[in-house]
Write an enzyme that holds these catalytic residues in place. Structure first.
Site, PDB file in Angstrom:
ATOM      1  N   GLY A   1     -10.374  -7.274   1.395  1.00  0.00           N
ATOM      2  CA  GLY A   1     -10.027  -8.510   2.076  1.00  0.00           C
ATOM      3  C   GLY A   1      -9.780  -9.697   1.155  1.00  0.00           C
TER       4      GLY A   1
ATOM      5  N   ARG B   1     -11.608   2.017 -13.752  1.00  0.00           N
ATOM      6  CA  ARG B   1     -11.828   2.204 -15.203  1.00  0.00           C
ATOM      7  C   ARG B   1     -13.239   2.716 -15.470  1.00  0.00           C
ATOM      8  NH1 ARG B   1      -7.914   0.957 -18.604  1.00  0.00           N
ATOM      9  NH2 ARG B   1      -6.382  -0.648 -18.109  1.00  0.00           N
TER      10      ARG B   1
ATOM     11  N   LYS C   1     -13.858   3.618  10.489  1.00  0.00           N
ATOM     12  CA  LYS C   1     -15.031   3.290   9.673  1.00  0.00           C
ATOM     13  C   LYS C   1     -16.322   3.334  10.468  1.00  0.00           C
ATOM     14  CE  LYS C   1     -12.515   0.008   6.676  1.00  0.00           C
ATOM     15  NZ  LYS C   1     -12.476   0.698   5.390  1.00  0.00           N
TER      16      LYS C   1
ATOM     17  N   GLY D   1      -8.290  -4.747  -2.298  1.00  0.00           N
ATOM     18  CA  GLY D   1      -7.588  -5.819  -2.988  1.00  0.00           C
ATOM     19  C   GLY D   1      -6.143  -5.525  -3.347  1.00  0.00           C
TER      20      GLY D   1
ATOM     21  N   GLY E   1      -5.415  -2.461   2.820  1.00  0.00           N
ATOM     22  CA  GLY E   1      -6.071  -3.019   3.990  1.00  0.00           C
ATOM     23  C   GLY E   1      -5.340  -4.247   4.477  1.00  0.00           C
ATOM     24  N   SER E   2      -5.877  -5.386   4.115  1.00  0.00           N
ATOM     25  CA  SER E   2      -5.337  -6.648   4.597  1.00  0.00           C
ATOM     26  C   SER E   2      -3.963  -6.951   4.015  1.00  0.00           C
ATOM     27  CB  SER E   2      -6.303  -7.762   4.224  1.00  0.00           C
ATOM     28  OG  SER E   2      -7.637  -7.336   4.433  1.00  0.00           O
TER      29      SER E   2
ATOM     30  N   ASP F   1      -4.501   0.018   6.826  1.00  0.00           N
ATOM     31  CA  ASP F   1      -5.356  -0.527   7.879  1.00  0.00           C
ATOM     32  C   ASP F   1      -4.506  -1.042   9.033  1.00  0.00           C
ATOM     33  OD1 ASP F   1      -7.613  -0.072   6.425  1.00  0.00           O
ATOM     34  OD2 ASP F   1      -8.138  -2.167   6.104  1.00  0.00           O
TER      35      ASP F   1
END
Lengths: 193, 294
Positions: B153, B165, B81, B214, B235-236, B24
């Protein structure tokens, strides 16, 4: 036969599937220690900038370069072809092993990616070109054109190296697999590690 | 003969991204850092998910200016996005010549029933999924790539692990079932029968499946790869950390060498501060982005 497939990133598993279909063994090469004994090499498509970066850590391409120069049969597609080209427009030269100039992302962005008819040796079939480079110049008389899309050169051979800009591994058609089998076998006794 | 934007070409780009890291970024400068660090693609955003979460309000498609700035600054593919169900945002992104559209739960959904019909676009789509049913519905709508939703995030990988899973277990159930059970499984997972048949034929999901939501450390990326993901989105985790360039690079190396603990320990050394995470338990149900999408 053992075929080493450069596996930093990209479509290496698809090439591995082609090799298994031929009944050969494939080795996914990420570090020099994986390169113990191979009869042929494949440099797959992916992102050449990412592959170059990963190599700064792994320092594998120096050894790959040595193997290719020793004469091991080597196939490259798309990003792999950029890694092997002697000259690169809009990118960097990595391990020059084929006397061509390639232009990165020459067709444009993904929306310009396409399936197109390709004459590959004496067979005509439809193959994928994905954000493909173009072979913009041939720099030596010893480079043979082996594949064309319309008037464009999309595949070349020089010595033990075959470089393509399209993705035969996404088709795995009979003609390609037969050709690949012959290509790999030519290098039966070439080992340098 | 030449045909653009076929399914094979769309899925083909996802194939080329495999084993790679998609990052990102919110501007050209970050995009260049990502490209230099070895990203296979970047996701152009106005705000990264951690900030979207903190700011609240309605999160929409990024401004066209930012997306174009990022597209002009790097040579790797650029994704952007669109809101779930917001087919006009997707049309705009398609007209910009974006390389991949993410119909994303990170943005505020625009339609509470329908996702975008993704078949008619030139650009391929990636969509989030928490299980096989969701993944196969997105594939039936035309998605060329799937990713776990995780919990964007948060810097907390637990939801991505759960989703991966779940997808794997449900996939194995389909692969192992006999032909008399497949209709019942289609009903059980709310999964389109034709996609389940395709799975059974290929013994795998018919599109590439990345991890997302995450992932904050090289170890997180390697964990998701060992669980069977084809690549990772970060991402973050990168630009909310102490040293983004170094962390980005470490995650790229870890994603390639995910099975080699020696390499993983080497790249995990001296990485600076990771992003501060959020415990999923402290989020209310409304705050969980993974609940978005149907």
């Amino acid at each position: 036969m053992k075929v080493g497939i450069l596996s930093f990133q990209g479509s290496f598993l698809d090439h591995s599937k082609s090799i298994h279909e031929l009944g050969h063994e494939s080795l996914l090469i990420k570090q020099s220690k994986d390169l113990t004994s191979v009869d042929a090499l494949i440099l797959p498509g992916g992102e050449s900038t990412a592959m170059k970066k990963i190599d700064q850590f792994s320092n594998l391409l120096n050894d790959v370069d040595r193997l290719i120069k020793d004469g091991i049969p080597t196939l490259s597609t798309c990003a792999g072809t950029i890694l092997l080209a002697k000259e690169v427009i809009d990118g960097e030269v990595t391990i020059p092993n084929i006397d061509i100039e390639v232009t990165r992302n020459a067709y444009g962005r993904q929306t310009e990616s396409f399936e197109g008819s390709v004459r590959f040796y004496d067979n005509e079939d439809i193959y994928c070109f994905i954000r493909a480079p173009k072979i913009s110049k041939i720099l030596s008389d010893t480079v043979n054109v082996i594949a064309q899309h319309n008037d464009e050169i999309v595949g070349v051979a020089q010595g033990n190296v075959v470089s393509l800009t399209f993705h035969p591994e996404l088709n795995n058609d009979e003609y390609y697999l037969n050709w690949l089998n012959d290509f790999i076998k030519e290098g039966k006794n070439v080992r340098s590690f | 003969m030449k045909i653009e934007s076929t399914n094979k070409v769309k899925k083909g780009l996802a194939e080329m991204l495999k084993g790679g890291v998609i990052m990102d970024v919110v501007n050209a400068e970050q995009a260049k850092i990502a490209e230099k660090a070895g990203a296979v693609a970047v996701m152009a955003l106005e705000r990264i998910p951690a900030d979207i979460r903190a700011d609240g309000g309605v999160a929409r498609m990024s401004s066209v200016g930012i997306i174009q700035e990022v597209m002009d600054s790097v040579s790797i593919p650029v994704m952007a996005k669109a809101r779930i169900g917001h087919f006009v945002e997707a049309q705009i992104l398609d007209s910009l010549g974006i390389d991949f559209i993410d119909e994303s739960e990170v943005l505020t959904p625009a339609d509470e029933v329908n996702h975008i019909n993704k078949q008619s676009f030139k650009a391929p789509f990636v969509c989030g999924a928490t299980g096989l049913g969701e993944a196969t519905r997105r594939i039936a709508e035309g998605a060329s790539m799937i990713r776990t939703k995780g919990e964007a995030g948060t810097g907390n990988v637990v939801e991505a692990v759960r989703h991966m899973r779940t997808i794997t277990n449900e996939l194995n159930e389909v692969i192992a079932c006999d032909e008399n059970e497949i209709v019942a499984l289609s009903k059980k997972f709310r999964a389109p029968l034709n996609v389940l048949e395709e799975i059974k034929e290929q013994n795998k999901l018919p599109v590439v499946n990345f991890a997302a939501g995450g992932i904050a450390t090289p170890a997180d990326a390697a964990l998701m790869m060992q669980l069977g993901c084809d690549g990772v989105f970060v991402g973050s985790g990168i630009f909310k950390s102490g040293d983004p360039a170094e962390r980005a690079e470490a995650i790229v190396i870890a994603t390639t060498n995910y099975n080699d603990p020696k390499v993983l320990s080497e790249v995990s050394k001296d990485l600076g501060e990771p992003m501060v995470g959020i415990n999923i338990d402290t989020l209310s149900e409304e705050e969980k982005l993974a609940k978005r999408g149907w």
